[in-house]
Design a protein around this motif. Structure first.
Motif, PDB file in Angstrom:
ATOM      1  N   ARG A 180     -34.072 -24.483   8.357  1.00 21.81           N
ATOM      2  CA  ARG A 180     -33.910 -25.936   8.398  1.00 21.81           C
ATOM      3  C   ARG A 180     -35.184 -26.666   7.934  1.00 21.81           C
ATOM      4  N   ARG A 181     -36.353 -26.116   8.258  1.00 23.11           N
ATOM      5  CA  ARG A 181     -37.610 -26.776   7.873  1.00 23.11           C
ATOM      6  C   ARG A 181     -37.774 -26.829   6.357  1.00 23.11           C
ATOM      7  N   THR A 182     -37.283 -25.812   5.663  1.00 26.36           N
ATOM      8  CA  THR A 182     -37.399 -25.819   4.203  1.00 26.36           C
ATOM      9  C   THR A 182     -36.255 -26.591   3.546  1.00 26.36           C
ATOM     10  N   GLN A 183     -35.169 -26.751   4.253  1.00 26.77           N
ATOM     11  CA  GLN A 183     -34.020 -27.476   3.706  1.00 26.77           C
ATOM     12  C   GLN A 183     -34.177 -28.986   3.806  1.00 26.77           C
ATOM     13  N   TYR A 184     -34.848 -29.465   4.875  1.00 26.48           N
ATOM     14  CA  TYR A 184     -34.918 -30.904   5.137  1.00 26.48           C
ATOM     15  C   TYR A 184     -36.327 -31.305   5.566  1.00 26.48           C
ATOM     16  N   ASP A 185     -36.740 -32.512   5.180  1.00 28.11           N
ATOM     17  CA  ASP A 185     -37.894 -33.091   5.883  1.00 28.11           C
ATOM     18  C   ASP A 185     -37.384 -33.559   7.237  1.00 28.11           C
ATOM     19  N   PHE A 186     -38.295 -33.786   8.196  1.00 30.44           N
ATOM     20  CA  PHE A 186     -37.804 -34.037   9.547  1.00 30.44           C
ATOM     21  C   PHE A 186     -36.970 -35.305   9.683  1.00 30.44           C
ATOM     22  N   PRO A 187     -37.338 -36.433   9.054  1.00 34.16           N
ATOM     23  CA  PRO A 187     -36.473 -37.615   9.188  1.00 34.16           C
ATOM     24  C   PRO A 187     -35.037 -37.346   8.736  1.00 34.16           C
ATOM     25  N   SER A 188     -34.876 -36.545   7.681  1.00 33.36           N
ATOM     26  CA  SER A 188     -33.526 -36.223   7.204  1.00 33.36           C
ATOM     27  C   SER A 188     -32.792 -35.344   8.215  1.00 33.36           C
ATOM     28  N   TYR A 189     -33.521 -34.370   8.788  1.00 35.06           N
ATOM     29  CA  TYR A 189     -32.897 -33.498   9.777  1.00 35.06           C
ATOM     30  C   TYR A 189     -32.535 -34.277  11.037  1.00 35.06           C
ATOM     31  N   ALA A 190     -33.425 -35.176  11.464  1.00 37.76           N
ATOM     32  CA  ALA A 190     -33.140 -36.001  12.638  1.00 37.76           C
ATOM     33  C   ALA A 190     -31.886 -36.843  12.411  1.00 37.76           C
ATOM     34  N   LEU A 246     -39.122 -39.646  17.068  1.00 36.32           N
ATOM     35  CA  LEU A 246     -38.334 -40.146  15.939  1.00 36.32           C
ATOM     36  C   LEU A 246     -36.848 -39.884  16.165  1.00 36.32           C
ATOM     37  N   PHE A 247     -36.525 -38.670  16.605  1.00 41.23           N
ATOM     38  CA  PHE A 247     -35.125 -38.351  16.908  1.00 41.23           C
ATOM     39  C   PHE A 247     -34.591 -39.282  17.984  1.00 41.23           C
ATOM     40  N   ASN A 248     -35.355 -39.471  19.056  1.00 43.53           N
ATOM     41  CA  ASN A 248     -34.908 -40.327  20.156  1.00 43.53           C
ATOM     42  C   ASN A 248     -34.668 -41.763  19.702  1.00 43.53           C
ATOM     43  N   SER A 249     -35.532 -42.262  18.828  1.00 46.32           N
ATOM     44  CA  SER A 249     -35.378 -43.625  18.319  1.00 46.32           C
ATOM     45  C   SER A 249     -34.091 -43.758  17.502  1.00 46.32           C
ATOM     46  N   LYS A 250     -33.846 -42.779  16.635  1.00 48.93           N
ATOM     47  CA  LYS A 250     -32.619 -42.801  15.828  1.00 48.93           C
ATOM     48  C   LYS A 250     -31.380 -42.669  16.708  1.00 48.93           C
ATOM     49  N   LEU A 251     -31.477 -41.835  17.742  1.00 47.01           N
ATOM     50  CA  LEU A 251     -30.349 -41.636  18.656  1.00 47.01           C
ATOM     51  C   LEU A 251     -30.031 -42.925  19.403  1.00 47.01           C
ATOM     52  N   SER A 252     -31.054 -43.600  19.911  1.00 46.27           N
ATOM     53  CA  SER A 252     -30.845 -44.857  20.632  1.00 46.27           C
ATOM     54  C   SER A 252     -30.169 -45.895  19.752  1.00 46.27           C
ATOM     55  N   SER A 253     -30.608 -45.988  18.506  1.00 51.21           N
ATOM     56  CA  SER A 253     -30.019 -46.952  17.577  1.00 51.21           C
ATOM     57  C   SER A 253     -28.553 -46.619  17.277  1.00 51.21           C
ATOM     58  N   GLU A 254     -28.255 -45.325  17.154  1.00 51.05           N
ATOM     59  CA  GLU A 254     -26.880 -44.920  16.878  1.00 51.05           C
ATOM     60  C   GLU A 254     -25.959 -45.256  18.048  1.00 51.05           C
ATOM     61  N   LEU A 255     -26.442 -45.089  19.257  1.00 53.27           N
ATOM     62  CA  LEU A 255     -25.620 -45.435  20.424  1.00 53.27           C
ATOM     63  C   LEU A 255     -25.298 -46.927  20.433  1.00 53.27           C
ATOM     64  N   ASP A 256     -26.274 -47.757  20.065  1.00 52.91           N
ATOM     65  CA  ASP A 256     -26.030 -49.201  19.971  1.00 52.91           C
ATOM     66  C   ASP A 256     -24.958 -49.490  18.927  1.00 52.91           C
ATOM     67  N   SER A 257     -25.026 -48.776  17.808  1.00 55.94           N
ATOM     68  CA  SER A 257     -24.049 -48.973  16.737  1.00 55.94           C
ATOM     69  C   SER A 257     -22.638 -48.598  17.190  1.00 55.94           C
ATOM     70  N   ILE A 258     -22.532 -47.473  17.904  1.00 56.29           N
ATOM     71  CA  ILE A 258     -21.208 -47.047  18.386  1.00 56.29           C
ATOM     72  C   ILE A 258     -20.642 -48.067  19.371  1.00 56.29           C
ATOM     73  N   LYS A 259     -21.486 -48.549  20.261  1.00 59.32           N
ATOM     74  CA  LYS A 259     -21.021 -49.538  21.252  1.00 59.32           C
ATOM     75  C   LYS A 259     -20.514 -50.804  20.566  1.00 59.32           C
ATOM     76  N   ASN A 260     -21.169 -51.198  19.499  1.00 57.26           N
ATOM     77  CA  ASN A 260     -20.750 -52.396  18.782  1.00 57.26           C
ATOM     78  C   ASN A 260     -19.412 -52.205  18.084  1.00 57.26           C
ATOM     79  N   SER A 261     -19.128 -50.985  17.678  1.00 58.75           N
ATOM     80  CA  SER A 261     -17.887 -50.720  16.955  1.00 58.75           C
ATOM     81  C   SER A 261     -16.733 -50.347  17.873  1.00 58.75           C
ATOM     82  N   ILE A 262     -17.044 -49.867  19.089  1.00 57.27           N
ATOM     83  CA  ILE A 262     -16.012 -49.489  20.061  1.00 57.27           C
ATOM     84  C   ILE A 262     -16.323 -50.203  21.372  1.00 57.27           C
ATOM     85  N   PRO A 263     -15.835 -51.411  21.549  1.00 52.57           N
ATOM     86  CA  PRO A 263     -16.245 -52.265  22.679  1.00 52.57           C
ATOM     87  C   PRO A 263     -16.043 -51.666  24.068  1.00 52.57           C
ATOM     88  N   ASP A 264     -14.994 -50.848  24.260  1.00 51.13           N
ATOM     89  CA  ASP A 264     -14.746 -50.330  25.612  1.00 51.13           C
ATOM     90  C   ASP A 264     -15.433 -48.990  25.849  1.00 51.13           C
TER      91      ASP A 264
END
Length: 350
Positions: A180-190, A246-264
Motif C-alpha cells: 500500500r505504501r508504494t501504491q499510494y501516498d498517504f493522503p490518497s490512502y486515507a 489526517l485520517f481522523n480529520s477526513k473521517l470526521s468530515s465524511e461523517l458530516d457529509s453523510i449526516k447532511n445527505s441522510i437526515p435520520d
C-alpha cells in the motif's frame, strides 16, 4: 389468591425495573460493535489466525481472571460503554460458542482484532474483514427475528447504539509493511479508507442502524510498539501521529457529509485520539507512572504487538500503566476514555 397476588407483584416489579433501565440509557436497548481489537470481545478465538489473545496473561484483571480474547488485561470499550448505558456488564462476541438466545436482544460484538477498513489488513492476518462482520450481522438479524419477532427486532435495530473502530491497523500495518505504501501516498490512502468506512456505514443503515458512534484512531505514533522505532529514548513517532490525524480529520468530515445527505442517520465522530494523548502527556492526573511501555511486553524486546505466555516482562499492577501490551491500552486507561465519551458526546440520548 395469594399466588395471583404474587404473580401480579412480580410483573409490577419487572415493569418498574425495565422502565428505570430504559430511562437510564434513553432509548438504547442494545449495543453492537464492529471493527478492530479496540472493540473485539473474543471473535478471533476460533479463527485460523495468530492475532488472538485467549490465553494468559490477557484477561488477568477481567472478572474471574479469565482470558476471553479481549486485547486487554480486563474489559474493553465495547464492554464499558454497554455497562455505562446500563445495558449489560460485558458485550459477548457473536462467535462465542456459548452465546445464548437471551444475549441477542441486548447486543453482541462482531469486531475482530487486526481488522480494518482495507480488506488487505484483515486478510493478511486471517481475521474478519468489515464485509464478513456485516455478513455475520445479517445472520444475527435473522436469529434475532426468530427469537423476538420481526416488529420487536426492527425496533431493537433502529434504536440501538452501533460502535465502529477501524483505521488503526490500516495505518499501523497495511500502510507500513505492505505494498500500500508504494501504491499510494498517504493522503490518497486515507481517502480510500474513509470511502470504505462510508460504504460500511451506509450498509449498516440499510440494515436498520440509525445511531452509530465512529471512533477515531488512537495516537498510533505513541503506542509502545511504535516508540520502539525511536531508539533508547522511545519518543512518540510524529509522522505516524500525523498520518492518524489526517485520517481522523477526513473521517470526521465524511461523517458530516453523510449526516447532511441522510437526515435520520445519527452519526458522531468520537475523538479517542485526543483523549488518549492527554492521558499520555499528563499521566499524573490519572495516577499513571508509565506511558511508554506495555505492562505485558515492553514493546522494546518482543517481536509483534501482542504479549504471550512467554512474555519477558509483565508488571505487577496494570493500573499504573497506560498500555497493557505494545498496541492496546489497559482497562484503567479505557475506563477514563469511555467516561469522557459518555459525558462529552451524551451517548445515552444522541
Amino acid at each position: 389468591m395469594q399466588q395471583v397476588f404474587v404473580d401480579i407483584l412480580l410483573k409490577v416489579v419487572l415493569i418498574l425495573f425495565l422502565g428505570n433501565r430504559a430511562q437510564a440509557n434513553g432509548t438504547i436497548p442494545a449495543v453492537f460493535a464492529f471493527g478492530d481489537s479496540i472493540l473485539d470481545t473474543g471473535n478471533n478465538n476460533n479463527l485460523n489466525t495468530v492475532t488472538k489473545c485467549n490465553f494468559p496473561p490477557y484477561g488477568r484483571d477481567f472478572p474471574g481472571g479469565i482470558p476471553t480474547g479481549r486485547f486487554c488485561n480486563g474489559k474493553v470499550p465495547s464492554d464499558l460503554i454497554a455497562a455505562g448505558l446500563h445495558i449489560k456488564e460485558t458485550l459477548p462476541a457473536y462467535l462465542d460458542p456459548n452465546l445464548k438466545n437471551e444475549d441477542l436482544p441486548t447486543g453482541v460484538g462482531f469486531a475482530s482484532g487486526g481488522s480494518g477498513n482495507d480488506n488487505l489488513t484483515a486478510n493478511i492476518q486471517g481475521v474478519l474483514t468489515l464485509s464478513e462482520q456485516l455478513r455475520l450481522f445479517k445472520e444475527y438479524i435473522g436469529k434475532l427475528k426468530e427469537s423476538v419477532g420481526e416488529d420487536k427486532a426492527n425496533g431493537i435495530l433502529s434504536n440501538s447504539l452501533y460502535l465502529l473502530s477501524a483505521g488503526n491497523n490500516d495505518i499501523a500495518i497495511s500502510y507500513s509493511v505492505t505494498e500500500r505504501r508504494t501504491q499510494y501516498d498517504f493522503p490518497s490512502y486515507a481517502a480510500l479508507l474513509v470511502g470504505w468506512t462510508s460504504d460500511f456505514l451506509k450498509a449498516l443503515y440499510g440494515l436498520g442502524a440509525r445511531r452509530i458512534a465512529v471512533l477515531s484512531t488512537l495516537p498510533l505514533g505513541c503506542l509502545p510498539g511504535a516508540r520502539s522505532i525511536g531508539g533508547f529514548l522511545r519518543p512518540c513517532i510524529e509522522l505516524v501521529n500525523q498520518e492518524a490525524q489526517l485520517f481522523n480529520s477526513k473521517l470526521s468530515s465524511e461523517l458530516d457529509s453523510i449526516k447532511n445527505s441522510i437526515p435520520d442517520f445519527k452519526l458522531i465522530f468520537v475523538d479517542v485520539y485526543t483523549s488518549l494523548l492527554d492521558i499520555i502527556q499528563n499521566p499524573e492526573k490519572s495516577g499513571f507512572t508509565n506511558v511508554a511501555n506495555g505492562c505485558c511486553g515492553t514493546g522494546t524486546f518482543e517481536i509483534g504487538v501482542y504479549c504471550n505466555q512467554f512474555s519477558l516482562f509483565t508488571c505487577a499492577s496494570a493500573s499504573s500503566y497506560v498500555f497493557w501490551d505494545s498496541g492496546h491500552p489497559t482497562q484503567k486507561a479505557y475506563e477514563i476514555i469511555v467516561s469522557n465519551i459518555l459525558q462529552k458526546y451524551n451517548i445515552s440520548s444522541f
